[in-house]
Motif scaffolding. Structure first.
Motif, PDB file in Angstrom:
ATOM      1  N   ARG A 197     -10.369   3.453 -34.121  1.00 37.19           N
ATOM      2  CA  ARG A 197     -10.732   4.233 -32.936  1.00 37.19           C
ATOM      3  C   ARG A 197     -11.005   3.327 -31.742  1.00 37.19           C
ATOM      4  NH1 ARG A 197     -15.622   5.547 -31.356  1.00 37.19           N
ATOM      5  NH2 ARG A 197     -16.532   5.061 -33.377  1.00 37.19           N
TER       6      ARG A 197
ATOM      7  N   ALA B  21      -7.694   1.873 -30.452  1.00 38.56           N
ATOM      8  CA  ALA B  21      -6.957   2.863 -29.672  1.00 38.56           C
ATOM      9  C   ALA B  21      -7.597   3.044 -28.294  1.00 38.56           C
ATOM     10  CB  ALA B  21      -6.913   4.196 -30.411  1.00 38.56           C
ATOM     11  N   GLN B  22      -8.920   3.024 -28.250  1.00 39.47           N
ATOM     12  CA  GLN B  22      -9.628   3.149 -26.973  1.00 39.47           C
ATOM     13  C   GLN B  22      -9.314   1.956 -26.071  1.00 39.47           C
ATOM     14  OE1 GLN B  22     -13.857   3.323 -27.445  1.00 39.47           O
ATOM     15  NE2 GLN B  22     -14.229   3.848 -25.325  1.00 39.47           N
TER      16      GLN B  22
ATOM     17  N   ARG C 267      -8.287  14.771 -37.419  1.00 40.60           N
ATOM     18  CA  ARG C 267      -7.341  14.238 -36.433  1.00 40.60           C
ATOM     19  C   ARG C 267      -7.582  14.929 -35.103  1.00 40.60           C
ATOM     20  NH1 ARG C 267      -2.063  15.286 -38.462  1.00 40.60           N
ATOM     21  NH2 ARG C 267      -1.835  17.022 -37.035  1.00 40.60           N
ATOM     22  N   ARG C 268      -7.918  14.118 -34.092  1.00 40.96           N
ATOM     23  CA  ARG C 268      -8.154  14.630 -32.741  1.00 40.96           C
ATOM     24  C   ARG C 268      -7.352  13.769 -31.785  1.00 40.96           C
ATOM     25  NH1 ARG C 268     -14.237  16.024 -31.617  1.00 40.96           N
ATOM     26  NH2 ARG C 268     -13.213  17.572 -30.351  1.00 40.96           N
ATOM     27  N   ASP C 269      -6.600  14.411 -30.906  1.00 41.75           N
ATOM     28  CA  ASP C 269      -5.717  13.713 -29.969  1.00 41.75           C
ATOM     29  C   ASP C 269      -4.771  12.815 -30.765  1.00 41.75           C
ATOM     30  OD1 ASP C 269      -7.028  14.963 -27.846  1.00 41.75           O
ATOM     31  OD2 ASP C 269      -8.538  13.394 -27.763  1.00 41.75           O
ATOM     32  N   GLN C 270      -4.772  11.503 -30.515  1.00 37.54           N
ATOM     33  CA  GLN C 270      -3.888  10.611 -31.256  1.00 37.54           C
ATOM     34  C   GLN C 270      -4.643   9.804 -32.301  1.00 37.54           C
ATOM     35  OE1 GLN C 270      -3.719  10.697 -27.789  1.00 37.54           O
ATOM     36  NE2 GLN C 270      -1.833  11.863 -27.701  1.00 37.54           N
ATOM     37  N   THR C 271      -5.935  10.016 -32.445  1.00 33.41           N
ATOM     38  CA  THR C 271      -6.720   9.231 -33.390  1.00 33.41           C
ATOM     39  C   THR C 271      -7.215  10.106 -34.536  1.00 33.41           C
ATOM     40  OG1 THR C 271      -8.758   9.621 -32.151  1.00 33.41           O
ATOM     41  CG2 THR C 271      -7.507   7.644 -31.596  1.00 33.41           C
ATOM     42  N   THR C 272      -7.428   9.463 -35.668  1.00 33.47           N
ATOM     43  CA  THR C 272      -7.985  10.140 -36.831  1.00 33.47           C
ATOM     44  C   THR C 272      -9.343   9.527 -37.134  1.00 33.47           C
ATOM     45  OG1 THR C 272      -5.794  10.573 -37.734  1.00 33.47           O
ATOM     46  CG2 THR C 272      -7.635  10.700 -39.263  1.00 33.47           C
TER      47      THR C 272
ATOM     48  N   ARG D 116      -5.013  19.596 -39.577  1.00 31.08           N
ATOM     49  CA  ARG D 116      -5.607  18.438 -38.903  1.00 31.08           C
ATOM     50  C   ARG D 116      -6.875  17.939 -39.574  1.00 31.08           C
ATOM     51  NH1 ARG D 116      -4.457  20.812 -32.914  1.00 31.08           N
ATOM     52  NH2 ARG D 116      -2.222  20.475 -32.980  1.00 31.08           N
TER      53      ARG D 116
ATOM     54  N   GLN E  78      -6.620   0.084 -26.200  1.00 32.35           N
ATOM     55  CA  GLN E  78      -5.214   0.192 -25.810  1.00 32.35           C
ATOM     56  C   GLN E  78      -5.045   1.178 -24.660  1.00 32.35           C
ATOM     57  OE1 GLN E  78      -2.653   1.379 -28.993  1.00 32.35           O
ATOM     58  NE2 GLN E  78      -0.794   0.862 -27.895  1.00 32.35           N
ATOM     59  N   ARG E  79      -5.765   2.301 -24.704  1.00 25.29           N
ATOM     60  CA  ARG E  79      -5.702   3.265 -23.612  1.00 25.29           C
ATOM     61  C   ARG E  79      -6.282   2.669 -22.326  1.00 25.29           C
ATOM     62  NH1 ARG E  79      -7.347   6.807 -27.615  1.00 25.29           N
ATOM     63  NH2 ARG E  79      -9.505   6.725 -26.894  1.00 25.29           N
TER      64      ARG E  79
END
Length: 129
Positions: free
Chosen positions: A90, A93-94, A53-58, A30, A96-97
């Motif tokens: 990042r 992705a935030q 790479r942490r959770d679904q994000t890099t 990771r 989108q969540r």
């Protein structure tokens, strides 16, 4: 100091809470240095690009300084600088969540309550409400 073990640097930069956790995540592949998979003993130097790479994000960062001691968070943030592309990805992705619907809203009724279970038991046994 011109080089430092990657697990020690990730711990000092506060990406991971312990060195052993950092070493475990590195072993799982990771963490990349300059787009190459590494081992925990790999040395990182100034100017290297580290992808975590942490959770679904890099998160991709540029190494600005080396430190073998874990200090406060404001000091740890001076050890690296996040790349612009990583920051934008990042944040996207935030967002989108944040806009995604709550998975639990898909259930209409959910689990039966205690009252519902009693009524089901009565119906199964042929009793009266």
């Amino acid at each position: 100091m011109e080089k430092l073990r990657i697990d020690k640097w990730l711990w000092a930069a506060r990406f991971y809470k312990t060195r052993s956790l950092a070493a475990t995540e590195i072993g799982k592949g990771r963490v990349l240095i300059n787009d190459q998979p590494v081992k925990p003993a790999r040395e990182v130097s100034l100017g290297d690009q580290v992808a975590v790479r942490r959770d679904q994000t890099t998160i991709t960062v540029q190494v600005l300084a080396l430190s073998a001691v874990r200090g406060p968070a404001p000091v740890a943030r001076t050890l690296y600088e996040e790349t612009e592309a990583s920051r934008l990805a990042r944040e996207a992705a935030q967002e989108q969540r944040r806009l995604a619907s709550e998975p639990a809203l898909g259930f209409e009724h959910g689990r039966p309550t205690k009252r519902d279970r009693r009524q089901l038991d009565l119906v199964k046994k042929g009793g009266d409400w």
